[in-house]
Design an enzyme around this catalytic site. Structure first.
Site, PDB file in Angstrom:
ATOM      1  N   HIS A   1       0.845  -1.194   0.000  1.00  5.78           N
ATOM      2  CA  HIS A   1       0.000   0.000   0.000  1.00  5.78           C
ATOM      3  C   HIS A   1       0.880   1.244   0.000  1.00  5.78           C
ATOM      4  O   HIS A   1       2.030   1.198   0.447  1.00  5.78           O
ATOM      5  CB  HIS A   1      -0.903   0.001   1.244  1.00  5.78           C
ATOM      6  CG  HIS A   1      -1.795  -1.194   1.322  1.00  5.78           C
ATOM      7  ND1 HIS A   1      -3.014  -1.241   0.710  1.00  5.78           N
ATOM      8  CD2 HIS A   1      -1.627  -2.399   1.909  1.00  5.78           C
ATOM      9  CE1 HIS A   1      -3.577  -2.418   0.925  1.00  5.78           C
ATOM     10  NE2 HIS A   1      -2.741  -3.144   1.655  1.00  5.78           N
ATOM     11  N   ARG A  31      27.046 -14.931   4.511  1.00  5.08           N
ATOM     12  CA  ARG A  31      28.270 -15.509   3.950  1.00  5.08           C
ATOM     13  C   ARG A  31      27.983 -16.143   2.597  1.00  5.08           C
ATOM     14  O   ARG A  31      26.828 -16.421   2.263  1.00  5.08           O
ATOM     15  CB  ARG A  31      28.876 -16.545   4.889  1.00  5.08           C
ATOM     16  CG  ARG A  31      28.015 -17.755   5.139  1.00  5.08           C
ATOM     17  CD  ARG A  31      28.717 -18.701   6.133  1.00  5.08           C
ATOM     18  NE  ARG A  31      27.795 -19.627   6.710  1.00  5.08           N
ATOM     19  CZ  ARG A  31      27.512 -20.838   6.224  1.00  5.08           C
ATOM     20  NH1 ARG A  31      28.072 -21.248   5.112  1.00  5.08           N
ATOM     21  NH2 ARG A  31      26.659 -21.632   6.842  1.00  5.08           N
ATOM     22  N   ALA A  33      15.607 -18.979   8.533  1.00  9.07           N
ATOM     23  CA  ALA A  33      14.276 -18.978   9.137  1.00  9.07           C
ATOM     24  C   ALA A  33      13.995 -17.637   9.802  1.00  9.07           C
ATOM     25  O   ALA A  33      14.878 -17.047  10.424  1.00  9.07           O
ATOM     26  CB  ALA A  33      14.157 -20.107  10.159  1.00  9.07           C
ATOM     27  N   GLY A  70      11.757 -21.610   7.382  1.00  9.13           N
ATOM     28  CA  GLY A  70      10.440 -21.421   7.985  1.00  9.13           C
ATOM     29  C   GLY A  70      10.214 -20.008   8.488  1.00  9.13           C
ATOM     30  O   GLY A  70      11.096 -19.408   9.096  1.00  9.13           O
TER      31      GLY A  70
END
Length: 183
Positions: free
Chosen positions: A113, A181, A158, A140
């Site tokens: 937006h 890295r 994650a 995840g």
């Protein structure tokens, strides 16, 4: 004169409540509702629904529940795996390479937006495409923000929030996500 769909895909301000877009989202939700009830069904049966939903897909395995806006703006390569509870807001094209793996709760957002409140409260939205290269692993809970490109052979840690492009062949993580890295 451009339709709201054309504006959306061209990265221009568009009105998401346009009837064509509403109908497209409703159609996607019908397929998703059916798909998300198929937890124990064979992959071939689940993929039949995904092939109706997605713009282009090959060898894919998306664990339900899965959510997206339209589906038709997602192009997934070979051996695409997405774990439980992932979301793709595909208001712009989402191009996913071959051998891409996503951990649970990965979120891929093309929609955004306007930053200025006076523009935002008027209602029109924006979208930028996302590209994910070959052999990428999204850990995840990673969030991929609008307009981002992730290079091939890269791993995103994650919980990372990817706000800018990430090059090929690196491990990147954090909020905001940055290269940690080379791999």
């Amino acid at each position: 004169m451009k339709t709201e769909l054309q504006k959306m895909l061209d990265g221009e301000l568009y009105v998401a409540s346009d009837q064509e877009l509403v109908d497209m989202r409703d159609n996607a939700r019908k397929h998703l509702s059916q798909y998300n009830q198929m937890m124990a069904e064979p992959l071939e049966k689940k993929n039949a629904i995904l092939k109706q939903l997605l713009g282009k897909c090959s060898t894919i395995d998306i664990q339900p529940p899965f959510y997206c806006d339209y589906g038709k703006h997602i192009v997934a390569g070979e051996n695409f795996f997405m774990n439980f509870n992932c979301i793709i807001l595909d208001c712009a094209m989402v191009t996913i390479g071959n051998n891409v793996m996503c951990g649970p709760n990965v979120q891929i957002y093309t929609a955004y937006h306007p930053l200025a409140a006076e523009e935002r409260i008027k209602g029109p939205e924006l979208a930028k495409p996302i590209t994910i290269g070959d052999n990428v692993w999204l850990g995840g809970g990673a969030i991929i923000c609008p307009g981002v490109t992730i290079g091939s052979n890269t791993t995103i840690g994650a919980g990372s929030v990817v706000t800018k492009d990430i090059p090929a062949g690196v491990f990147a993580g954090g909020n905001p996500c940055k290269v940690i890295r080379l791999i």
